[in-house]
Design an enzyme around this catalytic site. Structure first.
Site, PDB file in Angstrom:
ATOM      1  CB  VAL A  44      -0.965   0.000   1.204  1.00  0.00           C
ATOM      2  CG1 VAL A  44      -1.718   1.334   1.297  1.00  0.00           C
ATOM      3  CG2 VAL A  44      -1.966  -1.146   1.093  1.00  0.00           C
ATOM      4  CB  CYS A  45       3.788   2.240   2.049  1.00  0.00           C
ATOM      5  SG  CYS A  45       2.986   2.183   3.666  1.00  0.00           S
ATOM      6  CB  THR A  46       4.777   0.389  -3.082  1.00  0.00           C
ATOM      7  OG1 THR A  46       5.714  -0.318  -2.260  1.00  0.00           O
ATOM      8  CG2 THR A  46       5.345   0.520  -4.486  1.00  0.00           C
ATOM      9  CG  LEU A  49       6.315   6.235  -0.410  1.00  0.00           C
ATOM     10  CD1 LEU A  49       7.163   5.021  -0.072  1.00  0.00           C
ATOM     11  CD2 LEU A  49       6.978   7.488   0.125  1.00  0.00           C
TER      12      LEU A  49
END
Length: 211
Positions: A44-46, A49
């Site tokens: 999810v963080c990929t 960002l």
């Protein structure tokens, strides 16, 4: 004591994917969005960002710097950035703080032991040029953050810092604003020449003053 809205945020010096950062000096006279991640190479963080990188021009025209944080090393961050750029078709163009010693996480209250096994939770902090905390939101690990909402909040904060208005539910830039309760209606009619609609004595609307 937990960091509260209106507090001056803690300063720190920490390594990052772009080299050492002394936070207050790095902030300068800009607004800042600081957003944290549980660890590198998380799915999810990929996507988050990459999304933030694609919005660079939107942040810049609002005088906003963005900076991420994860508990992994700066070297790990640089490897992750390669993956982000490849999979999200973008170029990460802002630093990711390396917080292996949890110093920043502790200062900003990013560790919720009951939530993520002592890893940083996925928080967002909006900080103004006076280094004051203006907003914090914490998301569950399963829900990607809405950065259009972050931009909307920044628009509201920058508007309401300069004019005696507030913004109503679901407001977006260019929409009608609420006249703050401290201004009497007759004074408001002089202050806001575009017009004031009195729906109730406590609920007065006016077109956005700077549009």
């Amino acid at each position: 004591m937990a960091l509260q809205l209106g507090d001056i945020v803690p300063d720190f010096t920490q390594d990052s994917s772009a080299g050492p950062i002394s936070f207050h000096q790095w902030v300068g006279d800009s607004w800042v969005v600081l957003f944290s991640h549980p660890a590198d190479y998380t799915p999810v963080c990929t996507t988050e960002l990459g999304t933030v990188a694609s919005l660079k021009s939107e942040f810049e025209r609002r005088n906003v710097k963005v900076i991420a944080l994860s508990v992994d090393s700066a070297e790990s961050h640089r490897g992750w950035i390669n993956d982000i750029n490849e999979t999200q078709n973008t170029t990460v163009n802002y630093p990711i703080i390396a917080d292996g010693d949890r110093k920043v996480s502790d200062l900003y209250g990013m560790i919720h032991p009951n939530s993520l096994n002592n890893l940083t939770v996925r928080s967002v902090f909006i900080i103004d040029p006076n280094k004051k905390l203006r907003l914090t939101i914490t998301y569950p690990a399963s829900t990607g953050r809405n950065f259009n909402e972050i931009l909307r909040v920044i628009d509201s904060l920058q508007l309401t810092d300069n004019y005696q208005v507030a913004t109503p539910a679901n407001w977006t830039d260019g929409g009608d604003c609420v006249v703050v309760p401290s201004i009497p209606t007759e004074e408001a009619r002089s202050k806001f020449p575009k017009g004031v609609e009195e729906i109730k004595p406590y609920l007065r609307m006016t077109p956005q003053p700077n549009k």
